[in-house]
Design a protein around this motif. Sequence first.
Motif, mmCIF file in Angstrom:
data_model
loop_
_atom_site.group_PDB
_atom_site.id
_atom_site.type_symbol
_atom_site.label_atom_id
_atom_site.label_comp_id
_atom_site.label_asym_id
_atom_site.label_seq_id
_atom_site.Cartn_x
_atom_site.Cartn_y
_atom_site.Cartn_z
ATOM 1 N N GLN A 87 22.608 47.590 20.365
ATOM 2 C CA GLN A 87 23.826 47.941 21.451
ATOM 3 C C GLN A 87 24.982 47.575 20.929
ATOM 4 O OE1 GLN A 87 22.032 45.274 24.442
ATOM 5 N NE2 GLN A 87 23.566 44.109 24.111
ATOM 6 N N LYS A 109 30.248 47.557 30.013
ATOM 7 C CA LYS A 109 28.877 48.427 29.858
ATOM 8 C C LYS A 109 28.534 48.242 28.396
ATOM 9 C CE LYS A 109 29.648 51.595 33.335
ATOM 10 N NZ LYS A 109 29.028 51.479 34.285
ATOM 11 N N VAL A 111 26.295 49.949 25.682
ATOM 12 C CA VAL A 111 26.100 50.965 24.982
ATOM 13 C C VAL A 111 24.706 51.100 23.947
ATOM 14 C CG1 VAL A 111 26.817 52.991 23.776
ATOM 15 C CG2 VAL A 111 28.320 51.619 25.295
ATOM 16 N N LEU A 120 26.072 56.925 25.740
ATOM 17 C CA LEU A 120 27.122 56.486 26.711
ATOM 18 C C LEU A 120 26.485 56.873 28.100
ATOM 19 C CD1 LEU A 120 29.884 57.978 24.743
ATOM 20 C CD2 LEU A 120 29.497 55.290 25.192
#
Length: 189
Positions: A87, A109, A111, A120
């Motif tokens: 990630q 966030k 990803v 995304l």
Amino acid sequence: MITITREKLIYAMSASNPPVCRVPPKTDICFQTCDCFEDQIESKDTPFNGLDWNRINPATGPVYIEGAQPGDILKVTIKAITVTAKQAVMVTMPQLGVLGDELTQAEVKIVPLQDGFAHLPGGIQYPLKPMIGVIGVAPEEKPFPAVRRISTVAIWIAKLSVKEQLYGCRLMWKGIVGVRGFTCRYGGW
């Protein structure tokens, strides 16, 4: 090949950083690296204001190149950049980036990285284009702090890697302090 692990970190390029190893010229070196937050963000629930800002923009190293003298030219060939993380982290915050004046709070966030793509939000898949975030040699006098590294070395490398294939690229620096402070950090996808 010599491997320098991600635990061997510095936060400023400085002649006072002790080398983690000494190598002869033309040695292949694998630098294991952290992201710009030193991997402090593990989930979207990590409080952004809780980060240790003394651990931002680490570089792995430094490595002492034996026989190099101040004023020598250091040539580095990037043979590969391998993404091993599952990630990545994407952060937006007020007054940062193109839309920074539109934002009111920081947002993190996570990803996922899989099969050569960053996955995304909104189902968008972006092909991974790994880049180097920090790379360089130590200055002879004053340390080169993380903030200055971002504005000079990291941004230059980022622009290079987005426009061109970075693998096989040769970078050159005028060696300082026996090229003692050669370091590297992965910059992104």
